[in-house]
Design a protein around this motif. Structure first.
Motif, PDB file in Angstrom:
ATOM      1  N   LEU A   1      11.451  -0.674 -12.559  1.00 46.93           N
ATOM      2  CA  LEU A   1      11.445  -1.493 -13.590  1.00 46.93           C
ATOM      3  C   LEU A   1      10.475  -2.862 -13.397  1.00 46.93           C
ATOM      4  O   LEU A   1      10.462  -3.157 -12.400  1.00 46.93           O
ATOM      5  N   LYS A   2       9.674  -2.819 -14.653  1.00 48.56           N
ATOM      6  CA  LYS A   2       8.655  -3.934 -14.586  1.00 48.56           C
ATOM      7  C   LYS A   2       9.196  -4.975 -15.526  1.00 48.56           C
ATOM      8  O   LYS A   2       9.320  -4.753 -16.862  1.00 48.56           O
ATOM      9  N   ALA A   3       9.400  -6.180 -15.028  1.00 52.34           N
ATOM     10  CA  ALA A   3       9.957  -7.300 -16.047  1.00 52.34           C
ATOM     11  C   ALA A   3       9.143  -8.493 -15.623  1.00 52.34           C
ATOM     12  O   ALA A   3       8.750  -8.899 -14.413  1.00 52.34           O
ATOM     13  N   ASN A   4       9.314  -9.248 -16.318  1.00 54.19           N
ATOM     14  CA  ASN A   4       8.685 -10.808 -16.238  1.00 54.19           C
ATOM     15  C   ASN A   4       9.660 -11.826 -16.379  1.00 54.19           C
ATOM     16  O   ASN A   4       9.435 -12.942 -16.870  1.00 54.19           O
ATOM     17  N   CYS A   5      10.884 -11.404 -16.338  1.00 56.94           N
ATOM     18  CA  CYS A   5      12.157 -12.306 -16.919  1.00 56.94           C
ATOM     19  C   CYS A   5      13.361 -11.899 -15.978  1.00 56.94           C
ATOM     20  O   CYS A   5      13.330 -10.762 -15.298  1.00 56.94           O
ATOM     21  N   ASN A   6      14.510 -12.328 -16.504  1.00 59.24           N
ATOM     22  CA  ASN A   6      15.830 -12.221 -15.546  1.00 59.24           C
ATOM     23  C   ASN A   6      16.132 -10.897 -16.294  1.00 59.24           C
ATOM     24  O   ASN A   6      16.065 -10.736 -17.661  1.00 59.24           O
TER      25      ASN A   6
END
Length: 87
Positions: free
Chosen positions: A56-61
């Motif tokens: 998973l690539k994310a910049n958030c919760n």
């Protein structure tokens, strides 16, 4: 009298600096948009027990939600996080 003038001058300078600093604060900050991507869009699981990893690539919760409450055959870890993770 000179001391009163000196204190008034200091007060004026402090108020001016406070107003100037408050006016310089930009309240309209453009934050990056939330982004979430996975390395898989689907998994074809065999009938026997298997483990799968989804990057998973994310910049958030983020939070994984299992809609079927009776899905005891499925376990996910971690279920919540912030930023990148292997699930």
């Amino acid at each position: 009298m000179n001391k009163i003038f000196s204190n008034a001058w200091r007060f004026f300078v402090l108020v001016f600096v406070a107003v100037w600093a408050a006016a310089c604060v930009n309240k309209d900050v453009d934050l990056p948009k939330s982004s979430l991507r996975t390395d898989k869009t689907q998994i074809a699981a065999p009938a026997m027990e298997s483990d799968f990893t989804v990057a998973l690539k994310a910049n958030c919760n983020w939070q994984v939600v299992i809609e079927d409450e009776d899905a005891q055959w499925l376990s996910i870890s971690p279920k919540t996080g912030l930023g990148n993770a292997d699930i």
